[in-house]
Design a protein around this motif. Structure first.
Motif, PDB file in Angstrom:
ATOM      1  N   VAL A  96      21.353  46.887  56.057  1.00 46.35           N
ATOM      2  CA  VAL A  96      21.145  45.580  55.151  1.00 46.35           C
ATOM      3  C   VAL A  96      20.709  45.197  55.965  1.00 46.35           C
ATOM      4  O   VAL A  96      19.079  44.547  55.055  1.00 46.35           O
ATOM      5  N   ALA A  97      20.102  45.865  56.971  1.00 45.50           N
ATOM      6  CA  ALA A  97      18.190  45.220  57.488  1.00 45.50           C
ATOM      7  C   ALA A  97      16.997  45.925  56.474  1.00 45.50           C
ATOM      8  O   ALA A  97      15.841  44.769  56.270  1.00 45.50           O
ATOM      9  N   GLU A  98      17.269  46.474  56.514  1.00 42.64           N
ATOM     10  CA  GLU A  98      16.382  47.644  55.174  1.00 42.64           C
ATOM     11  C   GLU A  98      16.200  47.675  54.162  1.00 42.64           C
ATOM     12  O   GLU A  98      15.405  46.761  53.142  1.00 42.64           O
ATOM     13  N   ARG A  99      17.385  46.513  53.632  1.00 45.16           N
ATOM     14  CA  ARG A  99      18.145  46.259  52.226  1.00 45.16           C
ATOM     15  C   ARG A  99      17.149  45.085  52.290  1.00 45.16           C
ATOM     16  O   ARG A  99      16.368  44.273  51.015  1.00 45.16           O
ATOM     17  N   ILE A 100      17.380  44.066  52.734  1.00 49.01           N
ATOM     18  CA  ILE A 100      17.139  42.782  52.926  1.00 49.01           C
ATOM     19  C   ILE A 100      15.281  42.997  52.922  1.00 49.01           C
ATOM     20  O   ILE A 100      14.908  42.141  52.278  1.00 49.01           O
ATOM     21  N   ASN A 101      14.775  44.071  53.874  1.00 47.15           N
ATOM     22  CA  ASN A 101      13.000  44.005  53.734  1.00 47.15           C
ATOM     23  C   ASN A 101      12.541  44.633  52.274  1.00 47.15           C
ATOM     24  O   ASN A 101      11.389  43.768  51.622  1.00 47.15           O
ATOM     25  N   GLN A 102      13.389  45.562  51.590  1.00 42.82           N
ATOM     26  CA  GLN A 102      12.961  45.888  50.271  1.00 42.82           C
ATOM     27  C   GLN A 102      12.924  45.073  48.900  1.00 42.82           C
ATOM     28  O   GLN A 102      12.947  44.542  48.339  1.00 42.82           O
TER      29      GLN A 102
END
Ligand SMILES: [Fe+2]
Ligand SMILES: [Fe+2]
Length: 193
Positions: A96-102
């Motif tokens: 989820v953190a990666e997706r927010i960053n993307q």
């Protein structure tokens, strides 16, 4: 919520020709992977995912605490189960953190306000049965929350939706594991199915 998708004579979504795709990809490079075909509301998506992130962090913390603090004659197998779930919740947290960053956001790991941002609760621990029950309830909250979000993202943001679908599958397994543990330790399901 969703913008209408142009369709061809057969009612199928219209496919962009390669030339346009190539041209379009060269425009607005600053938006990263949020390209012209992204139909969702990016800032809203980030805000929702911050709440999902908080939910997952709280789940990591709760399962980790339970894995360490569980005591009692029959706690060994249960501790392993809690530890395994903590690891899987951590995987969700990172995805989820990666997706927010993307999507151009900064994942919010700030402990301040964490419980308010989270859908699930940290709980109080207590004895083994109470721990299992708390986790069971937290999983049921996550399941309801994520099912709704999957419908919300729909075709507007398929990558976020598919990530959430993967997480949902694990949360349903977790809920089932907790349910089975309750039955094993209490002889009957504690909550209506
Ligand atoms: Fe999770
Ligand atoms: Fe879970």
């Amino acid at each position: 919520m969703s913008k209408t998708t142009p369709t061809d004579a057969a009612g199928k979504p219209f496919l962009t020709d390669v030339k346009t795709l190539r041209e379009r990809a060269r425009q607005h490079l600053e938006t990263g992977n949020v390209t012209a075909t992204y139909k969702g509301n990016v800032s809203q998506a980030i805000e929702i995912l911050q709440s999902v992130l908080a939910t997952e962090i709280v789940c990591v913390l709760r399962y980790t605490m339970h894995a360490v603090a569980a005591t009692g004659i029959s706690s060994e197998g249960v501790k392993d189960e809690f530890a395994q779930h903590a690891k899987e919740e951590q995987g969700h947290m990172l995805a989820v953190a990666e997706r927010i960053n993307q999507l151009g956001g900064t994942p919010n790991f700030n402990p301040e306000g964490l419980v308010t941002r989270s859908a699930s609760q940290y709980g109080n621990g207590g004895n083994l049965i109470e721990m299992i029950r708390e986790n069971f309830i937290a999983e049921r909250i996550a399941i309801d929350h994520y099912r709704e979000l999957i419908r919300y993202f729909g075709d507007d943001d398929p990558a976020t939706r598919i990530m959430l679908e993967g997480i949902l599958v694990t949360e349903e397994e977790h809920a089932n594991d907790m349910h089975d543990l309750l039955v094993a330790h209490e002889g009957k399901p504690s909550l209506p199915r």
